[in-house]
Design a protein around this motif. Structure first.
Motif, mmCIF file in Angstrom:
data_model
loop_
_atom_site.group_PDB
_atom_site.id
_atom_site.type_symbol
_atom_site.label_atom_id
_atom_site.label_comp_id
_atom_site.label_asym_id
_atom_site.label_seq_id
_atom_site.Cartn_x
_atom_site.Cartn_y
_atom_site.Cartn_z
ATOM 1 N N GLU A 128 0.807 -1.221 0.000
ATOM 2 C CA GLU A 128 0.000 0.000 0.000
ATOM 3 C C GLU A 128 0.841 1.272 0.000
ATOM 4 O O GLU A 128 0.292 2.381 -0.029
ATOM 5 C CB GLU A 128 -0.918 0.005 1.225
ATOM 6 C CG GLU A 128 -1.981 -1.102 1.185
ATOM 7 C CD GLU A 128 -2.801 -1.182 2.457
ATOM 8 O OE1 GLU A 128 -2.404 -0.523 3.455
ATOM 9 O OE2 GLU A 128 -3.825 -1.892 2.458
ATOM 10 N N ASP A 130 3.083 4.420 -1.175
ATOM 11 C CA ASP A 130 2.966 5.304 -2.331
ATOM 12 C C ASP A 130 4.221 6.171 -2.423
ATOM 13 O O ASP A 130 4.462 6.997 -1.546
ATOM 14 C CB ASP A 130 1.730 6.189 -2.190
ATOM 15 C CG ASP A 130 1.477 7.048 -3.430
ATOM 16 O OD1 ASP A 130 2.024 6.706 -4.504
ATOM 17 O OD2 ASP A 130 0.753 8.048 -3.310
ATOM 18 N N PRO A 131 5.062 5.989 -3.475
ATOM 19 C CA PRO A 131 4.869 5.030 -4.560
ATOM 20 C C PRO A 131 5.151 3.602 -4.100
ATOM 21 O O PRO A 131 5.865 3.391 -3.119
ATOM 22 C CB PRO A 131 5.883 5.481 -5.604
ATOM 23 C CG PRO A 131 6.975 6.116 -4.811
ATOM 24 C CD PRO A 131 6.283 6.797 -3.662
ATOM 25 N N SER A 422 7.214 2.452 -11.151
ATOM 26 C CA SER A 422 7.614 3.366 -10.074
ATOM 27 C C SER A 422 9.040 3.877 -10.233
ATOM 28 O O SER A 422 9.449 4.773 -9.497
ATOM 29 C CB SER A 422 7.469 2.663 -8.719
ATOM 30 O OG SER A 422 8.300 1.521 -8.650
#
Length: 501
Positions: A128, A130-131, A422
């Motif tokens: 989860e 980010d990134p 990413s």
């Protein structure tokens, strides 16, 4: 112990990915100026200072791995195969979407037990982030405890290389105490590796002590004193004057100044490449990207900058990946080069690897000759990374180990060149490339997965979003008093339980 499903595990056996194997270094010489002797503290100089306050979800994760702080459910062996770490075995269901990992008995460095609930929570937080960590870029990963010492890790689509993916240092496991309410992760004394972080001084130094309850056995060194030294000459000088026992990434220009017995080179899957910003600026035009490619003489960079410690690039996958050469096809449908007409471009690079600014200067002259006006921007990587990822430059010269993230030749393509990648320095988003990467991700047979990776490589090179320059050898400086140094072709390991003075 291996998974009891050899058919499903076949997708993991992508071997041999690299020629050679992990090496150890050292002799029976007496201790150097540290006076540490057996069981003493190791002194290391790493090239890349933490850029994200030791966050485990980005490039800082690799520093934590090299220092023996962190580990995940699996790790890579020298052939690129997933082997047990915190998990002692695993198996997948018939769909290939759900894998169950059986944990070994282990403790966190804060004294708490490694439980299925703690592992599931750590993996969920990583997924989860980010990134997202590059290893799970574009992968919908979930984790849950399914019994004492058993964790189920699932993906939205069948993922034949999930155990390889979980070897990535960004998916390391930490105790519950590591996670703050602000979402940050504190790795000090909360991981599972043989060495525990005890003190961090900004981005300059770190101290680590041996973790005596490490499941893999008590490390022979009592601790590590780490320095982060961006300047390559300074790292070489520190080794030469015996201020450190290890020096990462010795510049080729400094090799001749060191004692022969302290220089250790290893073939890797690392490239130096020129990444062109395809989203904004001059190189949004594919014709000008083609003009840049045609202007570049990679032989001049290999010989003039790397002095024999590199060879001109043939593609994204270099000669250390022995399977690649016979599978490579030439890119098709490339754009025709256009006259740059003096268009101004800014090329960025970092000085943590001292060859990169030299390579950028050579490229500057080659691109000027082709009609571009070229400005250079050189910083330490820690001060450059966010701007690189944000696309604030027209181009960047960067060094990348294509097998660093997972040991899988496909996953790195998704992270570096997929629309949702990413670590997409070129900001490339091409439907054809994305389709080929997606197709490659579904292949479980090792040979077919390699073939699919090479088809995707040809498509990526056809966009001229990246221009591979050279394939590298990495030189590590190791003091003659050191035994058990790890020379890892994947550049994840630096010291281990057997490393000592």
């Amino acid at each position: 112990m291996r998974s009891p499903r050899p058919r499903l595990m076949a997708g993991l056996l992508l071997v041999p990915l690299l020629s050679g194997c992990f090496s150890t270094s050292g002799d029976d010489s007496s201790s150097d100026s540290s006076g540490s002797g057996k069981g003493g503290r190791l002194r290391v100089a790493l090239a890349f200072p933490p850029a994200e306050n030791y966050s485990p979800y980005g490039q800082d994760a690799f520093d934590l791995s090299r220092l023996g702080v962190t580990e995940g459910l699996t790790r890579l062996d020298a052939n690129g195969t997933a082997v047990p770490a915190l998990a002692q075995s695993w198996s997948s269901d018939k769909s290939g979407k759900a894998w169950v990992f059986t944990l070994r008995d282990a403790k966190f460095q804060d004294g708490t037990d490694v439980t299925a609930e703690a592992v599931a929570s750590a993996l969920t937080r990583a997924a989860e982030a980010d990134p997202a960590p590059s290893a799970v870029s574009g992968v919908k990963l979930t984790a849950k405890a399914v019994g004492a010492g058993r964790v189920e890790v699932s993906t939205a689509e069948a993922d034949p290389v999930l155990p390889l993916r979980l070897s990535n240092p960004s998916l390391a496991v930490f105790s519950s105490k590591a996670y703050g309410q602000d979402g940050k992760v504190n790795p000090v004394g909360t991981a599972t590796g043989p060495f525990a972080l005890t003190r961090i001084t900004g981005s300059t130094t770190a101290a680590l002590d041996r973790f005596d309850d490490y499941w893999g056995g008590r490390a022979q060194a009592s601790g590590i004193d780490a320095k982060f030294v961006s300047d390559g000459t300074a790292r070489a000088n520190a080794l030469r004057t015996r201020d450190v026992d290890f020096a990462e990434a010795i510049p080729v220009a400094q090799v001749s100044t060191l004692d022969q017995g302290t220089v250790h080179e290893v073939n890797t899957a690392r490239n130096t490449s020129l990444y062109l910003n395809t989203r904004t600026g001059v190189f949004k035009d594919a014709r000008l990207r083609a003009a840049a490619r045609e202007a570049i003489d990679t032989t001049a960079i290999a010989k003039g900058v790397y002095e024999g410690y590199a060879e001109p690039a043939q593609g994204l996958y270099g000669p250390a990946l022995t399977w690649a050469a016979g599978k490579r096809t030439e890119p098709t449908a490339r754009a025709k080069a256009a006259d740059p007409k003096g268009r101004t471009i800014t090329v960025a690079t970092y000085n943590d690897r001292p060859e990169l600014p030299e390579a950028a200067q050579v490229l500057q002259q080659q691109l000027k000759k082709a009609g571009f006006t070229v400005k250079l921007e050189v910083r330490a990587y820690a001060r450059l990374e966010s701007d690189l990822l944000a696309g604030k430059f027209d181009a960047s010269v960067a060094s990348r180990n294509m097998m660093l993230d997972t040991g899988d030749p496909v996953t790195v393509l998704a992270g570096d060149f997929g629309c949702g990648g990413s670590y997409n320095l070129s900001l490339l988003c091409d439907k054809n490339v994305d389709g080929l990467i997606t197709a490659a991700q579904t292949e479980s047979d090792p040979a077919e997965r390699q073939n699919a990776a090479m088809r995707a490589e040809a498509a990526i090179l056809g966009t001229d979003a990246v221009i591979p320059l050279v394939h590298l050898k990495v030189v590590t400086g190791v003091g003659t008093s050191v035994k058990g140094a790890l020379l890892d072709p994947y550049e994840r390991d630096f010291v281990g339980t057997g490393t000592r003075l």
